[in-house]
Motif scaffolding. Sequence first.
Motif, PDB file in Angstrom:
ATOM      1  N   LEU A 183      17.594  54.355  70.820  1.00 46.15           N
ATOM      2  CA  LEU A 183      18.942  53.912  71.180  1.00 46.15           C
ATOM      3  C   LEU A 183      19.507  53.221  69.943  1.00 46.15           C
ATOM      4  CD1 LEU A 183      21.245  53.282  73.174  1.00 46.15           C
ATOM      5  CD2 LEU A 183      19.973  51.227  73.851  1.00 46.15           C
ATOM      6  N   ILE A 184      20.574  53.780  69.373  1.00 45.66           N
ATOM      7  CA  ILE A 184      21.108  53.312  68.094  1.00 45.66           C
ATOM      8  C   ILE A 184      22.502  52.745  68.318  1.00 45.66           C
ATOM      9  CG2 ILE A 184      21.701  53.970  65.729  1.00 45.66           C
ATOM     10  CD1 ILE A 184      19.778  56.365  66.072  1.00 45.66           C
ATOM     11  N   LEU A 185      22.719  51.531  67.870  1.00 44.36           N
ATOM     12  CA  LEU A 185      24.025  50.881  67.989  1.00 44.36           C
ATOM     13  C   LEU A 185      24.481  50.428  66.611  1.00 44.36           C
ATOM     14  CD1 LEU A 185      22.003  49.663  70.505  1.00 44.36           C
ATOM     15  CD2 LEU A 185      24.264  49.065  71.354  1.00 44.36           C
ATOM     16  N   VAL A 186      25.653  50.869  66.206  1.00 45.30           N
ATOM     17  CA  VAL A 186      26.254  50.471  64.936  1.00 45.30           C
ATOM     18  C   VAL A 186      27.645  49.931  65.243  1.00 45.30           C
ATOM     19  CG1 VAL A 186      27.041  51.230  62.662  1.00 45.30           C
ATOM     20  CG2 VAL A 186      24.955  52.208  63.655  1.00 45.30           C
ATOM     21  N   PHE A 187      27.916  48.694  64.842  1.00 47.68           N
ATOM     22  CA  PHE A 187      29.206  48.091  65.142  1.00 47.68           C
ATOM     23  C   PHE A 187      29.482  46.969  64.146  1.00 47.68           C
ATOM     24  CE2 PHE A 187      25.936  46.021  67.656  1.00 47.68           C
ATOM     25  CZ  PHE A 187      26.165  44.670  67.450  1.00 47.68           C
ATOM     26  N   ALA A 188      30.732  46.505  64.135  1.00 46.80           N
ATOM     27  CA  ALA A 188      31.127  45.362  63.312  1.00 46.80           C
ATOM     28  C   ALA A 188      31.379  44.161  64.205  1.00 46.80           C
ATOM     29  CB  ALA A 188      32.381  45.688  62.500  1.00 46.80           C
ATOM     30  N   ASP A 189      31.131  42.967  63.683  1.00 48.26           N
ATOM     31  CA  ASP A 189      31.301  41.766  64.501  1.00 48.26           C
ATOM     32  C   ASP A 189      32.769  41.401  64.693  1.00 48.26           C
ATOM     33  OD1 ASP A 189      31.721  41.011  61.893  1.00 48.26           O
ATOM     34  OD2 ASP A 189      30.389  39.264  61.937  1.00 48.26           O
ATOM     35  N   HIS A 190      33.626  41.662  63.701  1.00 47.30           N
ATOM     36  CA  HIS A 190      35.054  41.371  63.804  1.00 47.30           C
ATOM     37  C   HIS A 190      35.758  42.057  62.653  1.00 47.30           C
ATOM     38  CE1 HIS A 190      34.648  38.606  60.426  1.00 47.30           C
ATOM     39  NE2 HIS A 190      33.593  38.091  61.037  1.00 47.30           N
ATOM     40  N   GLY A 191      37.080  42.092  62.705  1.00 42.45           N
ATOM     41  CA  GLY A 191      37.864  42.630  61.608  1.00 42.45           C
ATOM     42  C   GLY A 191      38.551  41.524  60.837  1.00 42.45           C
ATOM     43  N   PHE A 192      39.685  41.862  60.217  1.00 40.15           N
ATOM     44  CA  PHE A 192      40.492  40.837  59.564  1.00 40.15           C
ATOM     45  C   PHE A 192      41.947  41.282  59.594  1.00 40.15           C
ATOM     46  CE2 PHE A 192      38.925  43.462  55.964  1.00 40.15           C
ATOM     47  CZ  PHE A 192      40.126  43.907  55.434  1.00 40.15           C
ATOM     48  N   GLY A 193      42.836  40.310  59.526  1.00 41.52           N
ATOM     49  CA  GLY A 193      44.258  40.597  59.486  1.00 41.52           C
ATOM     50  C   GLY A 193      44.685  40.982  58.085  1.00 41.52           C
ATOM     51  N   LEU A 194      45.727  41.787  57.992  1.00 47.07           N
ATOM     52  CA  LEU A 194      46.200  42.271  56.690  1.00 47.07           C
ATOM     53  C   LEU A 194      47.708  42.075  56.597  1.00 47.07           C
ATOM     54  CD1 LEU A 194      44.967  43.671  54.161  1.00 47.07           C
ATOM     55  CD2 LEU A 194      45.740  45.833  55.114  1.00 47.07           C
ATOM     56  N   HIS A 195      48.137  40.850  56.743  1.00 48.18           N
ATOM     57  CA  HIS A 195      49.561  40.529  56.736  1.00 48.18           C
ATOM     58  C   HIS A 195      49.860  39.618  55.554  1.00 48.18           C
ATOM     59  CE1 HIS A 195      50.430  41.964  60.923  1.00 48.18           C
ATOM     60  NE2 HIS A 195      49.122  41.918  60.933  1.00 48.18           N
ATOM     61  N   GLN A 223      59.293  43.438  65.820  1.00 45.96           N
ATOM     62  CA  GLN A 223      58.548  43.768  64.608  1.00 45.96           C
ATOM     63  C   GLN A 223      59.230  43.145  63.404  1.00 45.96           C
ATOM     64  OE1 GLN A 223      58.412  47.877  63.160  1.00 45.96           O
ATOM     65  NE2 GLN A 223      56.211  47.709  63.230  1.00 45.96           N
ATOM     66  N   THR A 224      58.438  42.514  62.571  1.00 46.65           N
ATOM     67  CA  THR A 224      58.996  41.819  61.412  1.00 46.65           C
ATOM     68  C   THR A 224      58.842  42.667  60.160  1.00 46.65           C
ATOM     69  OG1 THR A 224      56.887  40.763  60.907  1.00 46.65           O
ATOM     70  CG2 THR A 224      58.350  39.618  62.445  1.00 46.65           C
ATOM     71  N   ALA A 225      59.539  42.271  59.109  1.00 52.20           N
ATOM     72  CA  ALA A 225      59.411  42.959  57.825  1.00 52.20           C
ATOM     73  C   ALA A 225      57.984  42.868  57.312  1.00 52.20           C
ATOM     74  CB  ALA A 225      60.389  42.354  56.814  1.00 52.20           C
ATOM     75  N   GLN A 226      57.317  41.753  57.621  1.00 47.59           N
ATOM     76  CA  GLN A 226      55.920  41.594  57.219  1.00 47.59           C
ATOM     77  C   GLN A 226      55.059  42.679  57.840  1.00 47.59           C
ATOM     78  OE1 GLN A 226      53.280  38.444  58.906  1.00 47.59           O
ATOM     79  NE2 GLN A 226      53.457  37.564  56.877  1.00 47.59           N
ATOM     80  N   GLU A 227      55.258  42.959  59.145  1.00 46.48           N
ATOM     81  CA  GLU A 227      54.476  43.986  59.815  1.00 46.48           C
ATOM     82  C   GLU A 227      54.769  45.365  59.226  1.00 46.48           C
ATOM     83  OE1 GLU A 227      55.835  42.973  63.699  1.00 46.48           O
ATOM     84  OE2 GLU A 227      53.935  42.056  64.254  1.00 46.48           O
ATOM     85  N   LYS A 228      56.006  45.585  58.796  1.00 49.42           N
ATOM     86  CA  LYS A 228      56.333  46.866  58.178  1.00 49.42           C
ATOM     87  C   LYS A 228      55.582  47.043  56.865  1.00 49.42           C
ATOM     88  CE  LYS A 228      60.942  47.141  60.276  1.00 49.42           C
ATOM     89  NZ  LYS A 228      62.399  47.143  60.039  1.00 49.42           N
ATOM     90  N   SER A 229      55.448  45.960  56.093  1.00 53.62           N
ATOM     91  CA  SER A 229      54.708  46.053  54.839  1.00 53.62           C
ATOM     92  C   SER A 229      53.236  46.340  55.101  1.00 53.62           C
ATOM     93  CB  SER A 229      54.866  44.760  54.031  1.00 53.62           C
ATOM     94  OG  SER A 229      54.198  43.684  54.664  1.00 53.62           O
ATOM     95  N   VAL A 230      52.694  45.797  56.184  1.00 54.77           N
ATOM     96  CA  VAL A 230      51.314  46.084  56.547  1.00 54.77           C
ATOM     97  C   VAL A 230      51.160  47.566  56.870  1.00 54.77           C
ATOM     98  CG1 VAL A 230      49.521  45.654  58.262  1.00 54.77           C
ATOM     99  CG2 VAL A 230      50.847  43.762  57.350  1.00 54.77           C
TER     100      VAL A 230
END
Length: 853
Positions: free
Chosen positions: A441-453, A706-713
């Motif tokens: 039984l194989i499990l591959v995952f990440a604990d969390h991501g990160f924001g890119l704003h 939606q903000t201009a910041q989100e558009k840049s992301v």
Amino acid sequence: MAASRTDASSTVPPLSLLHLFTLWSFAIAQPLFDLLGSHPEFFVARRIVSLELSLLVLCLSLLFPAAVGGTLLLLYRVNRRMAGALQTVLFGTLVGLIFLPVLRWKGPLSGYWILLPAVLAGLTFVVVYTRSSSVKLLLRVLSPSVLVFPIAFLAYSPTTKILAPDTSAQPEVTKIESAGDGVSVVILVLDELPLFSLLDAEGNIDAERFPNFSALAADSTWYRYATTVAESTDRVLPSILSASYPVSDTLPIYLDHRDNLFTFLARTHELKVFESITQLCPPELCPPRFRESFHTRMRILLEDVAIVYEHLVLPEPLAEGIPDIRQGWGQFRKAWQAVFYDQAVSSFDRFLESFESSSNPSLYYYHGLLPHFPWMLLPSGKRYADGSRSELFFREGNWVDNDVLVAHAFQRYLLQLGFTDRQLGRLVERLKQIGLYERALILVFADHGFGLHPGGSRRSVNPQNFSDIMSVPLFVRFPGQTAGVVNAGAAQLVDLLPTIAEVLGLPLDWPIDGVSLLAEPATKSSTKLIFGRGRSFPWIVDGRVEKLLRPTLCVDGRVYPQPSRGVVGSVDSVETLETEIEIQGKAGDAQLGKPAAGVFVFLDDQLMERVPVDEERPEVAAYFDNPRLLHSGFRIRLKRSLFEQDPPPVLRIFAWDSGGATELNYPRDFAWLPTTVESRIPGLNRPHSCGPGVSGLVLTADESAQTAQEKSVRRLKCRAIESGRDLILPPVAFGELVGLSEEDLGAEPAEFRVETSASGRLQSQIGQPSFDGAEVRGWVVGLDPLPKDAHLLLTFNGVVTSVLPLLRDSAGEILFVGVLPEQPAGLKRLSFYVVWRDGERSRLLKPTPSSQS
């Protein structure tokens, strides 16, 4: 008289030693105990045991000042005048150190200027000390601090869990037979990997850039909408391994999470565990596979504590040359590229070596640091110098508000993610080699991501970045699985342990929040949770992580949303009377300076009372400097019999006005705080509606514009998707010039120069040949004013490789930074050109040979 003075002076050193201990405790011991006590992860990540912690406390509070005092006494016997002068300097320095942290963090001065009041304080103290017996008496009165500070640190800080092991906490493991037919379990936990970074334009795993992730997805079950439950590793992993939502005031250690994956599978499986950051597997079950000598561990610990103290007291200009401590890898004196490399790469090699071709079931667990920052590895595994430098794109944990610099940081992350893909391929190859790939039984995952704003937080969850932080890759390959599956169910990482238990046929014998991934979809909640630091309640999100849901107050059919800013309040006191419970507090609008309209009182999700805010609270008015807040107090009285239930009811109080309602802050010892997520958020699994006559908490979607910041992301993510197999982001302008030779450019010579920093050169990977060019960083000098929309063109071995934007740094100089594709032959020649649009054509300038740097 002379003899009298001599006799009196002979008593100075012993009394002065007591004064030395007192000043030392306030200047050095107490600040360190306070800082380290609030960051127990410093000890957890280093796997500090009780003996080492005890010796550290002993050194900081007694041994070090005793060594200094002993030296002072020896010098006193040789030369009293010199000893007195040294004592004066030492005492003045210690007093200055007492003031430095306060001046650095709360004073109006910065830089070297904060040294001035610290020096003046030290000099003033020395003058008064030598002339006043009152100061000496005060130091003697304060001398118990020498023992009080270390005792308080050991008794009341979270480190007590490390210092005083609970003998009753020894795991009792009784081997039993598993119904899973001897199935081994393989778990690979990746760190800080948002799902979006693996996807192509169609939302699938990008097979060209990440062939090993794509191959695993084609062979396993990919949970497309899997989410994490917290924003940081130290909270996520205990939740995953215990199948329970995060609990505040706990450490990622076994003593706080005794029921977890390791103690659960120890009954049926051999444990081969590689942890970083956490200590969730008991030492009795997972003895350290490698540990330095006691002498080496203490030396490293003391060195790291000294560096932490230097960062605590020294002004920024003096702290620039001190090793960075922000990532907490430890061994700060050692180049932390090497420390990171060992923890992120070398440990993975040892993990692969632990696999055995055996019929006995085993748990192979690995949590490393890839692809977490610092981003310093190329897809080949070669590492470049100065990979830890982050001041270019981070400011106190947030991204800088600059698309170009954030794009550069994301570029470096993608390169390291390419190496992570390579490591995953090695793991799959090893599993196939020993025959475990089909059976385990194989499990591959990440604990969390990160924001890119740009300008936003990288890791703290907020309404702009919750999706990027929550959405993580999750691949589960079940034993004997023959085809890949894309599952669109509402999977959370707390569901993994129940899934493992169901596959192995083992019952979990403690309360859990997770639900097996194999369970019927109807048993899964339509909402998901993520717990952030400093919040009483988790963020609530819809199942596909598209909308943030807010608990909204509904009173008799009227909706009171939670305003982004507005009324605030707190419960100040609770008194148990003969037949009633009396609760007092305050509520008002701190910004507008007016009291709230009143408070709503809910007991187990039922509206009990509307209480006006009508008591004069002058201290609140004085605090906010607004007399209109005089009427800001409330008093609630409820029947005592309502609270005498088992389990106790949940009491929630909201301050409200015409704009909305906000839950009050409760004291830490508030007896009726909710104890489970469901009770904390009544209405979590109820209809999102507020009809006539309805009173309670309902969930409503937070539809923010939606903000201009989100558009840049979005633009940045699109650029990442458009990059080729080399993972280099495509240029945003002049892309048609990439691939041309220098002879085809037709550049004009000009009097300017390009200076590159030393950090733009690569160093060799441990055990691998060097690669001499990847990241380039520098300045264009002598070309001001700069042509409009000018970019920097880079030729690598005579061919145009990259086009980089030019921008102004904080000093007003023209800065550029970028990453070059990796070339097996290495860097032979790197040249620079400035290019801009002149009507319909491109114009290029090249620095003259005399001005080229």
